[in-house]
Design an enzyme around this catalytic site. Structure first.
Site, PDB file in Angstrom:
ATOM      1  N   PHE A   1      19.072  35.984 -38.518  1.00 29.05           N
ATOM      2  CA  PHE A   1      20.004  34.839 -38.509  1.00 29.05           C
ATOM      3  C   PHE A   1      19.289  33.488 -38.432  1.00 29.05           C
ATOM      4  CE2 PHE A   1      21.516  35.669 -33.787  1.00 29.05           C
ATOM      5  CZ  PHE A   1      20.256  35.388 -33.323  1.00 29.05           C
ATOM      6  N   GLU A   2      20.085  32.446 -38.602  1.00 25.59           N
ATOM      7  CA  GLU A   2      19.581  31.062 -38.715  1.00 25.59           C
ATOM      8  C   GLU A   2      18.554  30.933 -39.841  1.00 25.59           C
ATOM      9  OE1 GLU A   2      19.081  28.694 -35.292  1.00 25.59           O
ATOM     10  OE2 GLU A   2      20.480  29.869 -34.106  1.00 25.59           O
TER      11      GLU A   2
ATOM     12  N   PHE B   1      29.481  27.781 -34.607  1.00 26.74           N
ATOM     13  CA  PHE B   1      29.028  27.211 -35.882  1.00 26.74           C
ATOM     14  C   PHE B   1      29.394  28.242 -36.938  1.00 26.74           C
ATOM     15  CE2 PHE B   1      25.648  27.037 -39.123  1.00 26.74           C
ATOM     16  CZ  PHE B   1      25.600  25.687 -39.434  1.00 26.74           C
TER      17      PHE B   1
ATOM     18  N   LEU C   1      29.475  29.117 -40.664  1.00 25.96           N
ATOM     19  CA  LEU C   1      29.039  28.854 -42.037  1.00 25.96           C
ATOM     20  C   LEU C   1      29.156  30.116 -42.898  1.00 25.96           C
ATOM     21  CD1 LEU C   1      27.637  26.915 -44.068  1.00 25.96           C
ATOM     22  CD2 LEU C   1      25.439  27.678 -43.150  1.00 25.96           C
TER      23      LEU C   1
ATOM     24  N   GLN D   1       7.898  34.171 -55.932  1.00 22.66           N
ATOM     25  CA  GLN D   1       8.103  34.325 -54.486  1.00 22.66           C
ATOM     26  C   GLN D   1       6.923  34.960 -53.761  1.00 22.66           C
ATOM     27  OE1 GLN D   1      11.850  35.979 -53.270  1.00 22.66           O
ATOM     28  NE2 GLN D   1      12.853  34.015 -53.617  1.00 22.66           N
TER      29      GLN D   1
ATOM     30  N   THR E   1      17.227  33.760 -43.013  1.00 22.78           N
ATOM     31  CA  THR E   1      16.373  34.957 -42.980  1.00 22.78           C
ATOM     32  C   THR E   1      14.922  34.518 -43.188  1.00 22.78           C
ATOM     33  OG1 THR E   1      16.407  35.390 -45.355  1.00 22.78           O
ATOM     34  CG2 THR E   1      18.217  36.339 -44.045  1.00 22.78           C
ATOM     35  N   ASN E   2      14.010  35.356 -42.724  1.00 25.12           N
ATOM     36  CA  ASN E   2      12.602  34.955 -42.837  1.00 25.12           C
ATOM     37  C   ASN E   2      12.141  34.886 -44.292  1.00 25.12           C
ATOM     38  OD1 ASN E   2      12.797  34.879 -40.109  1.00 25.12           O
ATOM     39  ND2 ASN E   2      10.998  36.154 -39.707  1.00 25.12           N
TER      40      ASN E   2
ATOM     41  N   GLY F   1      25.867  34.382 -47.669  1.00 19.74           N
ATOM     42  CA  GLY F   1      25.109  34.306 -46.424  1.00 19.74           C
ATOM     43  C   GLY F   1      23.977  33.312 -46.599  1.00 19.74           C
ATOM     44  N   SER F   2      22.864  33.785 -47.177  1.00 16.39           N
ATOM     45  CA  SER F   2      21.732  32.877 -47.424  1.00 16.39           C
ATOM     46  C   SER F   2      22.125  31.768 -48.397  1.00 16.39           C
ATOM     47  CB  SER F   2      20.558  33.663 -48.017  1.00 16.39           C
ATOM     48  OG  SER F   2      20.203  34.712 -47.156  1.00 16.39           O
TER      49      SER F   2
END
Ligand SMILES: Cc1cc2nc3c(=O)[nH]c(=O)nc-3n(C[C@H](O)[C@H](O)[C@H](O)COP(=O)(O)OP(=O)(O)OC[C@H]3O[C@@H](n4cnc5c(N)ncnc54)[C@H](O)[C@@H]3O)c2cc1C
Length: 578
Positions: free
Chosen positions: A396-397, A149, A151, A494, A399-400, A157-158
Site C-alpha cells: 500500500f501507499e 483517505f 482513493l 522497467q 506498490t514498490n 489501484g496503482s
C-alpha cells in the site's frame, strides 16, 4: 507542498550533482526537545505496554476502544497538527518517533493511526482553506473521530489517475453530485471525515475534459454507504479495519472541495508523498521488535550444546536485521529533517524510504522466523505474525514496483530537463504515475552544486564518502546513457528503471548513514562512534557491490530473454486459465 522546482537531493543525484547542504549536518533535535520527547515517549510506552496485546488484537481482529481513547488523550491523532487546530504541533521527526513506538507494539494499530494521520487528514492541512481546516482538523486531531483517505477503486489501484468515481455539477448549480465505489479504505467503517477523489468535468481549451478533484466528505452525509468490511479476513495487520465505500448520488457542497476542481490528482500524490514517511517509521519500529524477538530466541535456544546465536549463519541474520534497521532509520530521520526544514522537494526521498524500509521489514521478519525454526511457524510465537504484518508494507501507499518506476522516472525527468531536447516527450507518461511536472528550466549542475561533496567527515568515514561520490557518477552516467538510448521509450524499460531506482536507494541509504555516524562523531568520543563505523562501512561495502552490479547490468543484461520467458509462460496458459 512539493513541486519539482524545489531543490531535491535525490533528483539531483541523477544529474551527478551532490547537493550536500541538503543532507549535512544530519538533523538532530533542537536543544530541550529531547527531554520533552523522552517524557512524552515514556508516558506513551507505559500506556502501550499496559494496554496493547498484539497477539490478542491479531486473533480477535480488533482494537479495544480504550486503546484508541488512550491514544486520543495523548494527542496521537493530531501529532503533527498545529496547536491552533488542537494538535500537538510535533515536527515530522517527532511524529515519526511516535509512529515507530506504536508500530513496535502492534502493526495494525500503527495502520489505524497512519490511515488517519499520515493520509486521512493530510490533504486538509496541505490544501484546505482556513475555514476547511477549522472545520475538520480539530475534531480529527482530538480523536473525536477517525479520518480516511479513499482513493483506491476496484478497477484502479496503482493507476489512480484513471479512477472512475464521478462528480457532476448539481442540477441546481450548488455543489456536486458524487457517485463512486472505493475499496480497502482504512478506518472507513467509522470515519467521520473522508478525503476522497473523483473525476469531474473541467474546462480545458474551451472544452470539457475529465480531471480528478479532491473532496472532503463527512461520514454521516446521505449518499454514503459502507459495504464490505475487512477486519480479520486478511493476511496481516488484522487489528486494523478496511472498508468498501459506495457514493450514491452524494450531494457535496462546493465548500467541501479541496484545492481547485481538477487538481485532485496532485492533492492525492502529495498526500501520499508525505504519508510514506510514516510507513517507513512504522517499518523501523516493527523491525526493532522483530530484532528483539530474534535475539531473545537465538540466545536462549541451544543446539549442538551452544546457543544458536553462536553459529555464524544465525548470528549473520541478526547482524543483517541490525544493519538494515539502522539504515532505514537513518534514511527516515534524514528525510523527516528535510520535510521539517521546508522548501525542499522530498517526494523521491519518501518513496525511497518506503521501498527500502518495507523490504527491510519483510527480510527481517523472514530471517527472524527462520532463526526460530519450526517454532517460528507456529501461532504461539510472534514470528509468523510479524511476517504476516510486514507483507502489506510493500503493497500500500504505492506498490514498490510502481515506486521504483517513479523514483527512476522522477530522477530522469530532472536529468531530461538537463538534456532539454527530450524533456517534453517524457512528461506525459511520467505524469501518469504521479510525478509532478512543473519544471525548473535551469541547469541543475550550475545551480545547486557539484559532483564532489563539499563537507568534511571524520577520517573513518571519509572513504565511504569518496565511494558515495564515485557511485553518484555511476548513477548519472547510467541514467544519461539510458535516456539517450531509449529517449521517450525509456518509460517502458522497467528492468533498467528498477536498476536506476535501486542505485538511488543505495546512494540515499549511504549518505544517510554517513551523516548519522558523522553526527555521533561530532557529539561523542570516538569510541562511542565505533559500532556505527562498522555499520556504515558494512553498508558501504554491500551497497557498493549492488551499485557496481546494477551499473554493469545497465550496459549488458538479459532483459530480452526474461521478457521471452514471461511471454512463453503466459502463452503456455492461454485458453487454459479463465
Ligand atoms: C490492507 C490494505 C489497506 C489499504 N488501505 C488503503 C486506504 O486506506 N486508502 C486507499 O485509497 N487505498 C488503500 N489500499 C489500497 C492500496 O493502496 C492498493 O492495494 C495499492 O495501491 C495497489 O493497488 P491494487 O491492489 O489495485 O494493485 P494493482 O494496481 O492492480 O497492481 C497489481 C500488481 O501489478 C503491479 N503493477 C501495477 N502497475 C504497474 C506498473 N505500471 N509497473 C509495474 N508494475 C505494476 C503492482 O506493483 C502489483 O504488484 C489498501 C490496501 C490494502 C490491502
Amino acid at each position: 507542498m512539493v513541486t519539482a522546482e524545489l531543490p531535491s537531493f535525490c533528483k539531483s543525484l541523477f544529474s551527478g550533482v551532490i547537493a550536500d547542504d541538503l543532507v549535512f549536518p544530519y538533523p538532530t533535535p533542537p536543544p530541550g526537545e529531547s527531554e520533552m520527547m523522552a517524557a512524552y515517549l515514556d508516558d506513551l510506552s507505559r500506556f502501550l505496554d499496559a494496554k496493547v496485546d498484539a497477539a490478542t488484537f491479531d486473533r480477535e481482529a480488533a482494537i479495544p476502544e480504550d486503546v484508541l481513547e488512550g491514544l486520543a488523550e495523548r494527542g496521537v491523532f493530531g501529532l503533527w497538527v498545529p496547536t491552533e487546530y488542537d494538535g500537538l504541533g510535533f515536527s515530522q521527526a517527532q511524529t515519526a518517533r511516535v509512529m515507530e513506538r506504536i508500530a513496535e507494539r502492534d502493526a495494525g494499530l500503527a495502520v489505524v493511526v497512519a490511515s488517519h494521520l499520515s493520509i486521512g487528514i493530510k490533504g486538509i492541512h496541505l490544501y484546505g482553506t482556513e475555514e476547511q481546516r477549522r472545520r475538520w482538523l480539530p475534531q480529527c486531531a482530538r480523536g473525536d473521530t477517525l479520518a480516511s483517505f479513499a482513493l483506491t477503486e476496484p478497477e484502479h489501484g496503482s493507476d489512480a489517475a484513471h479512477i472512475e468515481s464521478r462528480a457532476e455539477r448539481a442540477p441546481d448549480g450548488t455543489g456536486w453530485v458524487l457517485d463512486g465505489h472505493k475499496i480497502w479504505i482504512g478506518n472507513a467503517h467509522r470515519a467521520g471525515v473522508i478525503t476522497t477523489f473523483a473525476q469531474t468535468p473541467v474546462e480545458k481549451g474551451g472544452r470539457a475534459v475529465d480531471r480528478v478533484t479532491a473532496f472532503v466528505i463527512e461520514g454521516d452525509q446521505d449518499g454514503i454507504e459502507i459495504g464490505r468490511i475487512w477486519a480479520g479476513e486478511k493476511l496481516g495487520i488484522r487489528s486494523s479495519t478496511q472498508a468498501e465505500i459506495f457514493f450514491r448520488g452524494l450531494r457535496v457542497p462546493d465548500d467541501q472541495v479541496l484545492d481547485l476542481p481538477g487538481h485532485g490528482f496532485k492533492v492525492a500524490m502529495n498526500v501520499l508523498n508525505g504519508g510514506r514517511l510514516g510507513l517507513a517509521a512504522s517499518a523501523v519500529g516493527g523491525a526493532r521488535t522483530i530484532l528483539d524477538h530474534a535475539v531473545d530466541f537465538a540466545t536462549n535456544r541451544r543446539q549442538f550444546g551452544r546457543p544458536i546465536v553462536e553459529f555464524d549463519l544465525v548470528g549473520g541474520k541478526i547482524a543483517r536485521i541490525q544493519l538494515e534497521t539502522y539504515v532505514a532509520e537513518a534514511m527516515t530521520y534524514l528525510t523527516a529533517g528535510l520535510i521539517d526544514r521546508g522548501g525542499i522537494d522530498y517526494s523521491l526521498e519518501t518513496a525511497i524510504c518506503k521501498v527500502y524500509a518495507s523490504e527491510m521489514a519483510w527480510r527481517a521478519a523472514d530471517d527472524a522466523l527462520q532463526i526460530a525454526g519450526g517454532r517460528g511457524y507456529m501461532r504461539d510465537r510472534p514470528f509468523e505474525r510479524h511476517l504476516r504484518d510486514a507483507r502489506i508494507l510493500r503493497i500500500f501507499e504505492g506498490t514498490n514496483e510502481v515506486l521504483r518506476a517513479f523514483i527512476a522516472l522522477a530522477g530522469i525527468e530532472r536529468l531530461a530537463d538537463y538534456l532539454e531536447s527530450i524533456g517534453q516527450a517524457l512528461r506525459e507518461p511520467i505524469k501518469d504515475i504521479g510525478v509532478l511536472t512543473e519544471f525548473a528550466f535551469h541547469r541543475i549542475r550550475d545551480a545547486i552544486g557539484s559532483r564532489q561533496a563539499g563537507v568534511e567527515v571524520a577520517e573513518p568515514l571519509a572513504g565511504c564518502l569518496r565511494q558515495f561520490e564515485r557511485f553518484t557518477g555511476f548513477l548519472h552516467e547510467g541514467a544519461e546513457a539510458l535516456v539517450r538510448t531509449h529517449r521517450e521509450e525509456v518509460v517502458n524499460e522497467q528492468f533498467q528503471l528498477a536498476r536506476l531506482a535501486d542505485m538511488a536507494i543505495d546512494l540515499y541509504g549511504l549518505i544517510a548513514v554517513i551523516g548519522r555516524a558523522q553526527a555521533v562523531f561530532a557529539r561523542e568520543a570516538a569510541e562511542r562512534a565505533e559500532p556505527e563505523i562498522d555499520l556504515v562501512r558494512q553498508f558501504c561495502r554491500e551497497a557498493g557491490a549492488r551499485i557496481e552490479q546494477n551499473r554493469s547490468l545497465l550496459v549488458e543484461n538479459r532483459d530480452a530473454r526474461l521478457r521471452r520467458i514471461a511471454a512463453h509462460a503466459v502463452a503456455e496458459r492461454e485458453g487454459v486459465l479463465g
